[in-house]
Design an enzyme around this catalytic site. Structure first.
Site, PDB file in Angstrom:
ATOM      1  CB  SER A 176      62.629 -33.692 -19.187  1.00 23.39           C
ATOM      2  OG  SER A 176      61.399 -34.169 -19.671  1.00 23.39           O
TER       3      SER A 176
ATOM      4  CB  VAL B 161      62.754 -42.663 -20.832  1.00 24.90           C
ATOM      5  CG1 VAL B 161      62.518 -41.314 -20.167  1.00 24.90           C
ATOM      6  CG2 VAL B 161      61.419 -43.329 -21.175  1.00 24.90           C
TER       7      VAL B 161
ATOM      8  CG  HIS C 212      63.964 -38.229 -26.246  1.00 27.89           C
ATOM      9  ND1 HIS C 212      63.585 -37.109 -25.534  1.00 27.89           N
ATOM     10  CD2 HIS C 212      63.646 -37.977 -27.538  1.00 27.89           C
ATOM     11  CE1 HIS C 212      63.064 -36.226 -26.359  1.00 27.89           C
ATOM     12  NE2 HIS C 212      63.070 -36.723 -27.578  1.00 27.89           N
ATOM     13  CD  GLU C 213      63.841 -36.460 -20.963  1.00 26.00           C
ATOM     14  OE1 GLU C 213      63.517 -35.852 -19.940  1.00 26.00           O
ATOM     15  OE2 GLU C 213      63.551 -36.063 -22.111  1.00 26.00           O
ATOM     16  CB  SER C 214      70.738 -37.429 -20.557  1.00 25.65           C
ATOM     17  OG  SER C 214      70.831 -38.849 -20.409  1.00 25.65           O
TER      18      SER C 214
END
Length: 531
Positions: A530, A305, A308-310
């Site tokens: 997000s 996770v 993918h986010e950062s």
């Protein structure tokens, strides 16, 4: 890229093996018909990506495993899996000690073993390194060495070709799995591997420098074998079951569970991620593992996770002011009592707690892994929008508890004719689908490239202290905020008093009082970490 092709029962009925003309075998050779509370359904299988594999906790899984479980449930009986290694599969198939053999098999040519109608359609292909000269004709295999997994259809295909093509050498490998064999191609240790076409997309996630350009066989059905003289009632129930699951979406849902996400990432994405696993992940591994100790969520899923986010950047910031390694909104960070979104330890532990909160918001009848995928969709668009999509799914006669259905409903949240019906309004539901599918792929890759969380006593104690330290900072932050709110409220009460005051000169840089948090639950429900 290729996907599993399903066949209708009528189009492929000519593949069904005809009944044997031989007389019945001695009764002792037959297994009793599976009946509730008396006799289990015995399934012969072998280890494999789509057949039968155990996760780090010893839980079995696999496309054919799940399908066999569904058939046993339809019969209302228990199920027993007999696991055969490649060298012993052929002899066990000749026995009468199983009801069905579900091991990604094709019907034998002259063999008397009978089969179900085709469940899938596949073929054999040649895998090679993408930097090597591609082979496009079978005659180019002359003088080449091709590796195959022992006891597979590919071994049969290659041994047959070896009799026709001069100098073709076939090496059968009995240890490991197909991905381990393909990794040797990726590392240039061997040149060619014969594989099932349906494994290509899975293999590309782990070994991105593969290519397949040469078909080794015509399309062939994947079936369940039933032995030489199967029980007529069991066979009839199986034929009906296979026809049903091909038409009611059950088979499509199982395919999606194991293969639906594997075509999202391109070669560059996978190569970059594999590189970041080696260079960047070690810096934050202890925080992800501490988050698992706190929440019970696999640290590799939390890390997926976060990537993918950062891309594991603790200072990442979006144009909407979503920040940190877990990309938390300011509102979500406040709700989770995070003092500093740019501090990796705080952000990671808070993000993991938030995923658990989102999972807990779903109804009890939502099963795993759908519960996790739906919670991750809510991580992106907020629980309010996910609830709206679930309501929309019911209107569209889709299953709101199944990710397979919901990933087709979520993009409709951006269409006026749908979102205008919903209290939550418009949302970029398509982005939530992409997020979940990408995370599933990253998670698959990490499962193979990073070990599970199994700390030594000293390491476990270190992580426990880390969790206590982060939680201590969170509690101290809550005390400061509570004190600030109390001071603000006291100041506001004093300002409302009517008693006369002497004029004073206030400095220009006086601090603004901290405003009380808005209590509206509807606004909280729409928050997401997000965009």
């Amino acid at each position: 890229m290729h996907c599993i092709k399903r066949l209708s029962l009528l189009a492929v009925c000519f593949f069904i093996a005809s009944c044997s003309d031989q007389g019945p075998l001695p009764k002792a050779n037959y297994l009793p018909f599976p009946t509730p509370a008396q006799h289990e359904l015995v399934v012969l299988t072998r280890p494999g990506i789509l057949t039968y594999a155990k996760d780090d906790n010893g839980n079995p899984a696999g496309l054919e495993y799940d399908l066999a479980q569904a058939f046993a449930q339809e019969l209302g009986v228990g199920i027993k899996f007999e696991i055969a290694e490649p060298a012993e599969l052929e002899s066990k198939l000749a026995s009468a000690k199983y009801h069905i053999a579900a091991a990604w098999l094709s019907p034998g040519g002259a063999d008397e073993i009978q089969a179900t109608p085709p469940i899938f359609l596949t073929r054999d292909v040649l895998a090679q390194h993408d930097a090597s000269l591609p082979l496009t004709e079978l005659k180019q295999l002359a003088g080449k060495t091709v590796h195959v997994m022992a006891g597979t259809r590919q071994a049969e295909s290659m041994n047959r070709l070896a009799k026709e093509i001069p100098g073709l050498e076939v090496v059968e490998v009995s240890k490991g799995d197909i991905l381990e064999l393909l990794e040797k191609v990726g590392n240039r240790r061997i040149q060619y591997v014969a594989m099932d076409e349906n494994f290509e997309d899975i293999a590309d996630q782990h070994i991105p420098n593969l290519r397949t350009t040469l078909p080794l066989s015509d399309s062939q059905p994947v079936v369940w074998l039933l032995g030489k003289q199967p029980n007529p009632e069991l066979r009839a129930r199986l034929d009906t079951f296979i026809e049903r699951v091909q038409h009611d979406g059950t088979l499509a849902r199982l395919e999606d569970r194991y293969l639906g996400h594997v075509r999202r990432l391109n070669q560059a994405d996978i190569i970059k991620f594999l590189g970041e696993i080696e260079t960047t992940l070690p810096k934050y591994r202890k925080y992800f593992q501490a988050a698992q100790a706190l929440t019970g969520i696999d640290w590799r899923l939390i890390a997926s996770v976060s990537y993918h986010e950062s891309h594991w950047d603790p200072n990442a910031t979006s144009y909407t002011n979503v920040r940190g390694i877990m990309m938390l909104t300011e509102e979500t960070a406040d709700r989770l009592e995070v003092s500093n979104r740019l501090e990796p330890s705080e952000s990671i532990l808070a993000g993991a707690r938030y995923i658990n909160m989102l999972k807990d918001m779903l109804p009890e009848d939502v099963e795993e892994p759908d519960r996790t995928w739906l919670a991750l969709a809510a991580y992106n668009i907020g629980p309010g929008h996910l609830n709206g999509a679930r309501m929309l799914a019911k209107q569209l006669k889709a299953d709101p508890n199944a990710w397979y259905d919901m990933k087709r409903v979520l993009p409709k949240l951006a269409q006026p004719k749908y979102y205008q019906q919903l209290k939550a309004g418009r949302a970029r539901g398509g982005e939530a689908v992409i997020l979940v599918e990408n995370i599933r792929s990253y998670y698959d890759i990490l499962l193979r490239n990073a070990p599970p969380f199994a700390p030594t006593p000293s390491a476990a104690e270190g992580l426990r202290r880390l969790v206590l330290e982060v939680e201590g900072r969170r509690k101290a932050y809550v005390k400061r905020v509570t004190a600030a709110k109390s001071i603000s409220a006291t100041g506001a009460d004093g300002a409302n008093e009517k008693s006369p005051r002497l004029p004073t000169i206030e400095p220009d840089a006086s601090p603004h009082p901290v405003q009380a948090a808005q209590p509206a639950e509807a606004e909280q429900a729409e928050s997401s970490p997000s965009n």
